[in-house]
Motif scaffolding. Structure first.
Motif, PDB file in Angstrom:
ATOM      1  N   LYS A 175       0.831  -1.205   0.000  1.00 19.44           N
ATOM      2  CA  LYS A 175       0.000   0.000   0.000  1.00 19.44           C
ATOM      3  C   LYS A 175       0.868   1.259   0.000  1.00 19.44           C
ATOM      4  CE  LYS A 175      -3.605  -0.231   2.560  1.00 19.44           C
ATOM      5  NZ  LYS A 175      -4.496  -0.283   3.756  1.00 19.44           N
ATOM      6  N   SER A 176       1.895   1.269   0.830  1.00 19.74           N
ATOM      7  CA  SER A 176       2.751   2.457   0.908  1.00 19.74           C
ATOM      8  C   SER A 176       3.659   2.587  -0.319  1.00 19.74           C
ATOM      9  CB  SER A 176       3.616   2.413   2.171  1.00 19.74           C
ATOM     10  OG  SER A 176       4.488   1.302   2.158  1.00 19.74           O
ATOM     11  N   GLY A 177       4.010   1.440  -0.927  1.00 14.85           N
ATOM     12  CA  GLY A 177       4.910   1.462  -2.077  1.00 14.85           C
ATOM     13  C   GLY A 177       4.354   2.217  -3.267  1.00 14.85           C
ATOM     14  N   ILE A 178       3.041   2.251  -3.401  1.00 15.76           N
ATOM     15  CA  ILE A 178       2.437   2.932  -4.546  1.00 15.76           C
ATOM     16  C   ILE A 178       2.395   4.437  -4.334  1.00 15.76           C
ATOM     17  CG2 ILE A 178      -0.011   3.029  -3.875  1.00 15.76           C
ATOM     18  CD1 ILE A 178       1.399   1.687  -7.204  1.00 15.76           C
ATOM     19  N   SER A 179       2.612   4.873  -3.103  1.00 12.94           N
ATOM     20  CA  SER A 179       2.613   6.316  -2.833  1.00 12.94           C
ATOM     21  C   SER A 179       4.023   6.872  -2.675  1.00 12.94           C
ATOM     22  CB  SER A 179       1.790   6.623  -1.569  1.00 12.94           C
ATOM     23  OG  SER A 179       2.289   5.883  -0.460  1.00 12.94           O
ATOM     24  N   ASN A 180       4.917   6.118  -1.984  1.00  8.84           N
ATOM     25  CA  ASN A 180       6.280   6.645  -1.830  1.00  8.84           C
ATOM     26  C   ASN A 180       7.224   6.195  -2.941  1.00  8.84           C
ATOM     27  OD1 ASN A 180       7.207   3.996  -1.203  1.00  8.84           O
ATOM     28  ND2 ASN A 180       6.993   4.339   1.001  1.00  8.84           N
ATOM     29  N   HIS A 181       6.788   5.200  -3.744  1.00  8.13           N
ATOM     30  CA  HIS A 181       7.576   4.720  -4.888  1.00  8.13           C
ATOM     31  C   HIS A 181       9.000   4.355  -4.481  1.00  8.13           C
ATOM     32  CE1 HIS A 181       4.198   5.958  -7.248  1.00  8.13           C
ATOM     33  NE2 HIS A 181       4.381   7.236  -6.983  1.00  8.13           N
ATOM     34  N   GLN A 182       9.139   3.677  -3.359  1.00  8.23           N
ATOM     35  CA  GLN A 182      10.461   3.318  -2.873  1.00  8.23           C
ATOM     36  C   GLN A 182      10.624   1.809  -2.732  1.00  8.23           C
ATOM     37  OE1 GLN A 182      10.767   5.405   0.887  1.00  8.23           O
ATOM     38  NE2 GLN A 182      11.917   7.096  -0.038  1.00  8.23           N
ATOM     39  N   ILE A 183      11.859   1.360  -2.878  1.00 10.05           N
ATOM     40  CA  ILE A 183      12.227   0.024  -2.455  1.00 10.05           C
ATOM     41  C   ILE A 183      13.237   0.193  -1.330  1.00 10.05           C
ATOM     42  CG2 ILE A 183      14.044  -0.204  -4.230  1.00 10.05           C
ATOM     43  CD1 ILE A 183      13.363  -3.235  -4.224  1.00 10.05           C
ATOM     44  N   TRP A 184      13.065  -0.580  -0.263  1.00 12.09           N
ATOM     45  CA  TRP A 184      13.948  -0.498   0.891  1.00 12.09           C
ATOM     46  C   TRP A 184      14.883  -1.700   0.874  1.00 12.09           C
ATOM     47  CZ3 TRP A 184      11.084   1.451   5.908  1.00 12.09           C
ATOM     48  CH2 TRP A 184      10.413   2.651   5.608  1.00 12.09           C
ATOM     49  N   MET A 185      16.167  -1.423   0.952  1.00  7.84           N
ATOM     50  CA  MET A 185      17.172  -2.480   0.938  1.00  7.84           C
ATOM     51  C   MET A 185      18.003  -2.434   2.210  1.00  7.84           C
ATOM     52  SD  MET A 185      18.350  -2.211  -3.053  1.00  7.84           S
ATOM     53  CE  MET A 185      17.908  -0.489  -3.277  1.00  7.84           C
ATOM     54  N   LYS A 186      18.209  -3.590   2.815  1.00  4.76           N
ATOM     55  CA  LYS A 186      18.911  -3.655   4.090  1.00  4.76           C
ATOM     56  C   LYS A 186      20.422  -3.716   3.911  1.00  4.76           C
ATOM     57  CE  LYS A 186      15.684  -5.790   7.375  1.00  4.76           C
ATOM     58  NZ  LYS A 186      15.468  -6.974   8.251  1.00  4.76           N
ATOM     59  N   LYS A 187      21.119  -3.216   4.927  1.00  2.44           N
ATOM     60  CA  LYS A 187      22.551  -3.455   4.999  1.00  2.44           C
ATOM     61  C   LYS A 187      22.780  -4.956   5.153  1.00  2.44           C
ATOM     62  CE  LYS A 187      23.956   0.910   7.161  1.00  2.44           C
ATOM     63  NZ  LYS A 187      24.606   1.521   8.358  1.00  2.44           N
ATOM     64  N   THR A 188      23.897  -5.437   4.625  1.00  4.03           N
ATOM     65  CA  THR A 188      24.149  -6.883   4.641  1.00  4.03           C
ATOM     66  C   THR A 188      24.158  -7.459   6.046  1.00  4.03           C
ATOM     67  OG1 THR A 188      26.509  -6.391   4.553  1.00  4.03           O
ATOM     68  CG2 THR A 188      25.423  -6.870   2.476  1.00  4.03           C
ATOM     69  N   GLU A 189      24.688  -6.723   7.017  1.00  4.21           N
ATOM     70  CA  GLU A 189      24.787  -7.272   8.375  1.00  4.21           C
ATOM     71  C   GLU A 189      23.443  -7.353   9.086  1.00  4.21           C
ATOM     72  OE1 GLU A 189      26.287  -2.914   8.684  1.00  4.21           O
ATOM     73  OE2 GLU A 189      26.353  -4.586   7.280  1.00  4.21           O
ATOM     74  N   LEU A 190      22.385  -6.783   8.472  1.00  5.14           N
ATOM     75  CA  LEU A 190      21.067  -6.796   9.108  1.00  5.14           C
ATOM     76  C   LEU A 190      20.102  -7.777   8.437  1.00  5.14           C
ATOM     77  CD1 LEU A 190      20.623  -2.959   9.673  1.00  5.14           C
ATOM     78  CD2 LEU A 190      21.350  -4.681  11.330  1.00  5.14           C
ATOM     79  N   LEU A 191      20.596  -8.608   7.512  1.00  6.45           N
ATOM     80  CA  LEU A 191      19.742  -9.609   6.878  1.00  6.45           C
ATOM     81  C   LEU A 191      19.345 -10.676   7.882  1.00  6.45           C
ATOM     82  CD1 LEU A 191      21.685  -9.886   3.499  1.00  6.45           C
ATOM     83  CD2 LEU A 191      19.481  -8.762   3.880  1.00  6.45           C
ATOM     84  N   ASN A 192      18.264 -11.420   7.567  1.00  5.61           N
ATOM     85  CA  ASN A 192      17.668 -12.289   8.585  1.00  5.61           C
ATOM     86  C   ASN A 192      18.407 -13.606   8.824  1.00  5.61           C
ATOM     87  OD1 ASN A 192      16.978 -13.420   6.145  1.00  5.61           O
ATOM     88  ND2 ASN A 192      14.864 -13.898   6.714  1.00  5.61           N
ATOM     89  N   ASP A 193      19.442 -13.889   8.065  1.00  6.95           N
ATOM     90  CA  ASP A 193      20.230 -15.104   8.257  1.00  6.95           C
ATOM     91  C   ASP A 193      21.491 -14.741   9.044  1.00  6.95           C
ATOM     92  OD1 ASP A 193      21.605 -17.469   8.194  1.00  6.95           O
ATOM     93  OD2 ASP A 193      21.840 -17.534   6.012  1.00  6.95           O
ATOM     94  N   GLU A 194      21.611 -15.286  10.245  1.00  8.23           N
ATOM     95  CA  GLU A 194      22.767 -14.960  11.089  1.00  8.23           C
ATOM     96  C   GLU A 194      24.076 -15.472  10.507  1.00  8.23           C
ATOM     97  OE1 GLU A 194      22.357 -18.819  14.119  1.00  8.23           O
ATOM     98  OE2 GLU A 194      21.820 -16.794  14.818  1.00  8.23           O
ATOM     99  N   ARG A 195      23.989 -16.394   9.547  1.00  2.00           N
ATOM    100  CA  ARG A 195      25.198 -16.936   8.913  1.00  2.00           C
ATOM    101  C   ARG A 195      25.508 -16.264   7.581  1.00  2.00           C
ATOM    102  NH1 ARG A 195      27.895 -21.003   9.575  1.00  2.00           N
ATOM    103  NH2 ARG A 195      27.593 -21.934   7.505  1.00  2.00           N
ATOM    104  N   GLU A 196      24.857 -15.108   7.373  1.00  2.66           N
ATOM    105  CA  GLU A 196      25.100 -14.337   6.158  1.00  2.66           C
ATOM    106  C   GLU A 196      26.581 -14.018   6.012  1.00  2.66           C
ATOM    107  OE1 GLU A 196      23.499 -13.800   3.047  1.00  2.66           O
ATOM    108  OE2 GLU A 196      21.833 -13.401   4.398  1.00  2.66           O
ATOM    109  N   GLN A 197      27.121 -14.232   4.818  1.00  5.69           N
ATOM    110  CA  GLN A 197      28.511 -13.945   4.459  1.00  5.69           C
ATOM    111  C   GLN A 197      29.528 -14.874   5.151  1.00  5.69           C
ATOM    112  OE1 GLN A 197      29.475  -9.630   3.678  1.00  5.69           O
ATOM    113  NE2 GLN A 197      27.849  -9.322   5.192  1.00  5.69           N
ATOM    114  N   LYS A 198      29.058 -15.943   5.759  1.00  6.23           N
ATOM    115  CA  LYS A 198      29.988 -16.854   6.453  1.00  6.23           C
ATOM    116  C   LYS A 198      30.266 -18.138   5.679  1.00  6.23           C
ATOM    117  CE  LYS A 198      28.772 -15.241  11.094  1.00  6.23           C
ATOM    118  NZ  LYS A 198      28.217 -15.614  12.432  1.00  6.23           N
ATOM    119  N   VAL A 199      29.360 -18.518   4.785  1.00 12.21           N
ATOM    120  CA  VAL A 199      29.486 -19.813   4.111  1.00 12.21           C
ATOM    121  C   VAL A 199      30.718 -19.850   3.209  1.00 12.21           C
ATOM    122  CG1 VAL A 199      28.372 -21.491   2.602  1.00 12.21           C
ATOM    123  CG2 VAL A 199      26.992 -20.173   4.234  1.00 12.21           C
TER     124      VAL A 199
END
Length: 536
Positions: A263-287
């Protein structure tokens, strides 16, 4: 306009066919993006360069190729380089492919009309006027489509080998090297559309193409670890290898969003991208780093002590190849935005501004300072979930780096830097059901970006991504506005019939030329109809 000043005289009755009309429109869109860079002007420009379906446009009008058209192709190619609009350059290559093939077909009819010309398959304006990378591509494709006894990769290598034998000066070798490198870099930015199958090289073909690249650099006395060659090689190699995962998997790509975000995306026309260290996999960048802890599978002595520290700021947006997945809807949101190919990569990155300062010998009429827009770098890939597959791919990468004329230490440094493209691309197998496709934005400090916000958690970029998807699934609160935007886009672009689904808003030109299916090939709805150009 600039391109009119730099090209041959405009021929009579221009535009005389659909291709000329599109090129004219592209030039206008480029000028508008230059004067007013924004996510809106970018969308208009890129909509013209992204043709997924093979039967999207009519080739109506006069069959001809003029010097004026060649001048426009050269101009647009230069703009694509200057503004980093990769899809504009791949579009130019696609036009050359289509025209070269059309000329071959046209030549079949010459005997019927008693035409006495020889070599009627030739496109003389291309041979005489195209910039050398484009001309080299044209010659290689022409030989490929006429002889049909080799793959396109093999034919390209053969043409380069023949050209190299005829080079008599260092300048000619330099021109050939630059042109070949440009071709490989340009087509490595393909979107995965049906028109680009020609560039989906096997890894065996890609290896041979890169062997030729290494040979040319060696002959041209260019080191692979010195910029700008280094950066070009890293992008080219990464693009091809990462895109070749799953045999250039061309499945639909989708983004799952919660209702409130849709709903908000059609008004603010934004995509939100997270910093790599805040992604939901705690093993991100470790494999990937863990794979290098046991070196028994690595057979190169120069690979050791790899430093995996981040060298720049990365922001990630996660998409999926799983359509209509209840698992994904439960985890990420019930509103699905679908895309036929990877035009996402063009729409997700911030628009940056270069500051250019006038040189002492420049035209006096030029301003002292100018700002030129460009599109920020984005790398994309299907995530791997199999450790053995990841090792096999990395071994391939090692073999590619090893072919270049570098010391062992410089090979190690090259590998260390290019692994920045890889570190986010492999995850544990427990995430396999997500079939994730990732988009990683490279952001640099002290660069100027527009329509972009940055906080401690998110990079927020203005985009048309959620206004004009190729289809939507689920009860999307913004469906009405998306329908309106897509209808306007179809009216502006489409010239042939297409199949349309009233439920998911899918449009398909290729299905439309065959027997009408009983249900939508994407969402399964029977609420489908044919739409013809007159009432589109």
């Amino acid at each position: 306009m600039y391109y009119e000043e730099e090209t041959a005289e405009k021929p009579e009755k221009w535009p005389a066919n659909a291709r000329e009309q599109i090129l004219d429109t592209l030039c206008e869109c480029v000028e508008e993006f230059k004067k007013n860079p924004s996510y809106k002007t970018r969308e208009v420009l890129l909509s013209l360069t992204c043709e997924h379906d093979l039967n999207l446009n009519d080739n109506f009008g006069l069959v001809r190729v003029t010097e004026y058209e060649v001048g426009i192709l050269n101009f647009l190619y230069l703009v694509g380089n200057a503004y980093q609009i990769s899809s504009l350059k791949t579009y130019i290559y696609n036009i050359i492919t289509q025209v070269t093939r059309l000329q071959k077909i046209t030549s079949w009819f010459k005997p019927v009309i008693n035409c006495e010309e020889e070599d009627t398959y030739r496109v003389i304006p291309y041979e005489q006027g195209l910039m050398f990378p484009l001309r080299l591509y044209h010659i290689a494709y022409q030989k490929f489509t006429i002889e049909k006894d080799k793959s396109f990769a093999e034919q390209l290598i053969e043409i380069v080998e023949e050209t190299l034998k005829n080079c008599q000066t260092e300048e000619e070798v330099d021109t050939l090297t630059h042109s070949y490198t440009s071709i490989l870099l340009d087509i490595s930015n393909m979107h995965g559309s049906k028109r680009e199958k020609l560039w989906e090289f096997t890894r065996e073909e890609l290896y041979k193409l890169l062997v030729m690249e290494a040979k040319l650099l060696r002959m041209n006395k260019q080191a692979a670890n010195i910029r700008p060659v280094k950066g070009v090689l890293m992008m080219m190699i990464s693009n091809f290898i990462l895109k070749s995962r799953n045999g250039y998997n061309n499945d639909y790509i989708c983004k799952y969003l919660p209702i409130e975000v849709a709903k908000s995306g059609i008004s603010n026309h934004q995509i939100w991208m997270k910093k790599t260290e805040l992604l939901n996999d705690e093993r991100e960048q470790k494999v990937i780093p863990e794979l290098f802890e046991d070196m028994s599978w690595i057979h190169y002595d120069w690979i050791k002590d790899i430093d995996f520290s981040e060298t720049r700021n990365y922001y990630v947006s996660c998409f999926s190849k799983s359509i209509n997945s209840s698992h994904m809807q439960d985890g990420y949101g019930e509103c699905l935005y679908g895309y036929k190919n990877d035009r996402i990569v063009d729409l997700i990155g911030p628009i940056g501004l270069y500051t250019l300062t006038k040189k002492a010998d420049a035209d006096a009429d030029l301003p002292d300072i100018m700002k030129r827009p460009y599109m920020a770098q984005v790398i994309t890939f299907d995530v791997l979930y199999d450790i053995e597959e990841a090792k096999t791919e990395l071994q391939y990468l090692f073999s590619v780096i090893d072919m270049f004329d570098l010391s062992d230490n410089n090979k190690r440094i090259f590998l260390q830097e290019i692994l920045q493209y890889w570190i986010l691309s492999v995850k544990d197998s427990k995430w396999k059901a997500e079939r994730e496709r990732r988009y990683v934005v490279f952001l640099y400090d002290d660069y100027e970006y527009i329509e972009t916000e940055l906080d401690d958690t998110f990079l927020k970029v203005k985009t048309s991504l959620f206004i004009t998807p190729d289809f939507i699934i689920g009860k999307n609160p913004s469906k009405g506005e998306i329908m309106r935007q897509l209808a306007a886009k179809r009216k502006a672009l489409f010239s042939k019939e297409y199949l349309f689904c009233e439920d998911c808003l899918m449009q398909d030109h290729d299905v439309a030329i065959s027997k009408k299916p009983e249900k939508c090939p994407i969402c399964g709805s029977k609420n489908i109809r044919m739409i013809y150009h007159k009432n589109a």
